[in-house]
Scaffold this active site. Structure first.
Site, PDB file in Angstrom:
ATOM      1  N   LYS A   1       0.696  -1.256  -0.177  1.00 46.85           N
ATOM      2  CA  LYS A   1       0.093  -0.042   0.062  1.00 46.85           C
ATOM      3  C   LYS A   1       0.743   1.258   0.093  1.00 46.85           C
ATOM      4  CE  LYS A   1      -4.183  -1.517   2.049  1.00 46.85           C
ATOM      5  NZ  LYS A   1      -5.297  -1.393   3.099  1.00 46.85           N
TER       6      LYS A   1
ATOM      7  N   ASP B   1      -9.882   3.323   1.799  1.00 45.09           N
ATOM      8  CA  ASP B   1      -9.999   2.717   3.311  1.00 45.09           C
ATOM      9  C   ASP B   1     -10.767   3.745   4.098  1.00 45.09           C
ATOM     10  OD1 ASP B   1      -9.070   0.194   2.753  1.00 45.09           O
ATOM     11  OD2 ASP B   1      -7.207   0.824   3.233  1.00 45.09           O
TER      12      ASP B   1
HETATM   13  P1  NAP Z   1      -0.167  -1.960  10.171  1.00 44.61           P
HETATM   14  O1  NAP Z   1      -0.066  -1.017   9.361  1.00 44.61           O
HETATM   15  O2  NAP Z   1       0.681  -3.300  10.319  1.00 44.61           O
HETATM   16  O3  NAP Z   1      -0.444  -1.491  11.714  1.00 44.61           O
HETATM   17  C1  NAP Z   1      -0.736  -2.295  12.607  1.00 44.61           C
HETATM   18  C2  NAP Z   1      -0.952  -1.297  14.080  1.00 44.61           C
HETATM   19  O4  NAP Z   1      -1.046  -2.578  15.178  1.00 44.61           O
HETATM   20  C3  NAP Z   1       0.252  -0.592  14.576  1.00 44.61           C
HETATM   21  O5  NAP Z   1      -0.066   0.482  14.972  1.00 44.61           O
HETATM   22  C4  NAP Z   1       0.961  -1.557  15.571  1.00 44.61           C
HETATM   23  O6  NAP Z   1       1.638  -0.941  16.441  1.00 44.61           O
HETATM   24  C5  NAP Z   1      -0.267  -2.308  15.885  1.00 44.61           C
HETATM   25  N1  NAP Z   1      -0.156  -3.690  16.707  1.00 44.61           N
HETATM   26  C6  NAP Z   1       0.331  -4.773  15.919  1.00 44.61           C
HETATM   27  N2  NAP Z   1       0.488  -5.773  16.727  1.00 44.61           N
HETATM   28  C7  NAP Z   1       0.315  -5.503  18.030  1.00 44.61           C
HETATM   29  C8  NAP Z   1       0.329  -6.009  19.125  1.00 44.61           C
HETATM   30  N3  NAP Z   1       0.745  -6.978  19.488  1.00 44.61           N
HETATM   31  N4  NAP Z   1       0.076  -5.168  20.241  1.00 44.61           N
HETATM   32  C9  NAP Z   1      -0.106  -3.665  20.362  1.00 44.61           C
HETATM   33  N5  NAP Z   1      -0.395  -3.228  19.036  1.00 44.61           N
HETATM   34  C10 NAP Z   1       0.023  -3.950  17.865  1.00 44.61           C
HETATM   35  O7  NAP Z   1      -1.494  -2.800   9.816  1.00 44.61           O
HETATM   36  P2  NAP Z   1      -2.731  -2.047   8.767  1.00 44.61           P
HETATM   37  O8  NAP Z   1      -2.796  -2.153   7.451  1.00 44.61           O
HETATM   38  O9  NAP Z   1      -3.118  -1.075   9.649  1.00 44.61           O
HETATM   39  O10 NAP Z   1      -4.021  -3.161   9.381  1.00 44.61           O
HETATM   40  C11 NAP Z   1      -4.332  -3.332  10.815  1.00 44.61           C
HETATM   41  C12 NAP Z   1      -5.502  -4.351  10.731  1.00 44.61           C
HETATM   42  O11 NAP Z   1      -6.577  -3.740  10.037  1.00 44.61           O
HETATM   43  C13 NAP Z   1      -5.399  -5.656  10.280  1.00 44.61           C
HETATM   44  O12 NAP Z   1      -5.897  -6.374  11.179  1.00 44.61           O
HETATM   45  C14 NAP Z   1      -6.110  -5.489   8.909  1.00 44.61           C
HETATM   46  O13 NAP Z   1      -6.622  -6.868   8.566  1.00 44.61           O
HETATM   47  C15 NAP Z   1      -7.225  -4.719   8.986  1.00 44.61           C
HETATM   48  N6  NAP Z   1      -8.007  -4.006   7.961  1.00 44.61           N
HETATM   49  C16 NAP Z   1      -9.206  -4.055   7.596  1.00 44.61           C
HETATM   50  C17 NAP Z   1      -9.854  -3.533   6.769  1.00 44.61           C
HETATM   51  C18 NAP Z   1     -11.257  -3.365   6.453  1.00 44.61           C
HETATM   52  O14 NAP Z   1     -11.499  -3.110   5.128  1.00 44.61           O
HETATM   53  N7  NAP Z   1     -11.913  -3.757   7.359  1.00 44.61           N
HETATM   54  C19 NAP Z   1      -9.000  -2.513   5.858  1.00 44.61           C
HETATM   55  C20 NAP Z   1      -7.541  -2.416   6.154  1.00 44.61           C
HETATM   56  C21 NAP Z   1      -7.050  -3.065   7.297  1.00 44.61           C
HETATM   57  P3  NAP Z   1       3.159  -0.370  16.417  1.00 44.61           P
HETATM   58  O15 NAP Z   1       2.944   0.939  15.514  1.00 44.61           O
HETATM   59  O16 NAP Z   1       3.741  -0.421  17.679  1.00 44.61           O
HETATM   60  O17 NAP Z   1       3.933  -1.546  15.722  1.00 44.61           O
END
Ligand code: NAP
Length: 276
Positions: A66, A102
């Site tokens: 992305k 998004d």
């Molecule tokens: P990302 O860029 O990898 O960000 C993940 C976030 O979660 C970061 O802030 C990270 O914190 C935090 N995190 C990860 N593991 C953690 C843990 N064990 N404890 C505490 N914080 C944790 O991911 P993303 O693209 O934003 O996606 C995040 C979620 O949204 C995923 O589950 C994805 O499937 C979902 N999603 C859904 C949709 C939808 O259409 N419904 C669309 C997009 C994404 P740090 O900054 O400290 O690493």
């Protein structure tokens, strides 16, 4: 000739987007096919050259591309540029133009459950790509306060500083969020906590949650994560990530075809894929 659309990512096999978009093409009589394409991190540049050479009409972009796709595109929508992430590409006269649906997909889904966002205090949990799109969109929409709680506070601070739209905000840690939880009308959970393999993990304690708050998790598999179950047990309203998923897909479909599709139909397709 049949138009080709796709979703590129790694992993990609479990994406729900092909079933959703192929059903829409058939429903609306669009002669097109939507294909999942497994594109590894270091093959993105070559993949885009190939997709352009075969004249792909448009595609979605998912993890891990992305952000890294941005310098490889011909043009960028200003909101996608500000967010720094693209989830939808349209082939406009041979040029790949990047958009981000998004954040607006999240907002449209939210408004179906919670029509008034003005004057509300909101806490976003997480500061990754999805949180960024949601923060920028809500900051533009005129909410009262928009705080971010993240494991890495510095990332939340950067997100707030990067946003061109001003809204009162603080980057806070888990303990501070838990102590002040009763200040928030809406919690938006954007971390992977609650999704396999972390289905039993909670990003923070809901001890002080207002009983009339809304807790919204952008995860849709499982449909009810642990935080949503706990919020429901406390009498709060809940929303899972299905709305965001179908609305971001609907907005992409509209950019490709000019048709805004039937949301209920899309939800049913995804629910069938998830096993009913
Ligand atoms: P990302 O860029 O990898 O960000 C993940 C976030 O979660 C970061 O802030 C990270 O914190 C935090 N995190 C990860 N593991 C953690 C843990 N064990 N404890 C505490 N914080 C944790 O991911 P993303 O693209 O934003 O996606 C995040 C979620 O949204 C995923 O589950 C994805 O499937 C979902 N999603 C859904 C949709 C939808 O259409 N419904 C669309 C997009 C994404 P740090 O900054 O400290 O690493």
């Amino acid at each position: 000739m049949k138009k080709l659309f796709a979703v590129i990512g790694d992993p990609i096999a479990h994406s729900m987007s092909p079933a959703m978009h192929n059903d829409l093409f058939q429903t609306y009589g669009v002669d097109a096919h939507y294909q999942p394409l497994h594109v590894k991190r270091d093959s993105l540049k070559e993949a885009l050259i190939g997709l352009k050479a075969i004249g792909i009409a448009g595609f979605n972009v998912t993890v891990p591309h992305k952000e890294t796709i941005i310098p490889l595109l011909d043009k960028l929508d200003p909101l996608a540029e500000a967010i720094g992430a693209v989830n939808t590409v349209v082939n406009e006269d041979g040029e790949f133009v990047g958009y981000n649906t998004d954040g607006s997909g999240y907002l449209q889904g939210l408004l179906t459950q919670w029509p008034t966002i003005k004057g509300k205090n909101i806490l976003i949990i997480g500061a990754g790509g999805a949180a960024r799109a949601i923060y920028f969109t809500l900051a533009q929409a005129g909410v009262k306060r928009l705080d971010i709680c993240n494991r890495t506070i510095q990332k939340a601070e950067e997100l707030i500083n990067d946003c061109p739209f001003h809204v009162p905000s603080a980057a806070i840690g888990k303990e501070e969020a838990e102590i002040n939880l009763s200040d928030y009308h809406l919690l938006i959970q954007t971390t992977p906590m609650g999704m396999a393999p972390n289905i039993d993990s909670l990003p923070l304690s809901l001890h002080k949650l207002q009983t009339d708050a809304l807790v919204s998790d952008i995860i849709y598999n499982p449909l009810e994560t642990k935080i949503l179950r706990e919020a429901r047990n406390k009498g709060a309203k809940i929303q899972n990530g299905l709305d965001m998923f179908v609305y971001q897909g609907a907005l992409a479909f509209e950019k490709w075809t000019g048709i805004f599709p039937n949301i209920e139909r899309m939800k049913n397709i995804v629910l069938n894929q998830l096993g009913g």
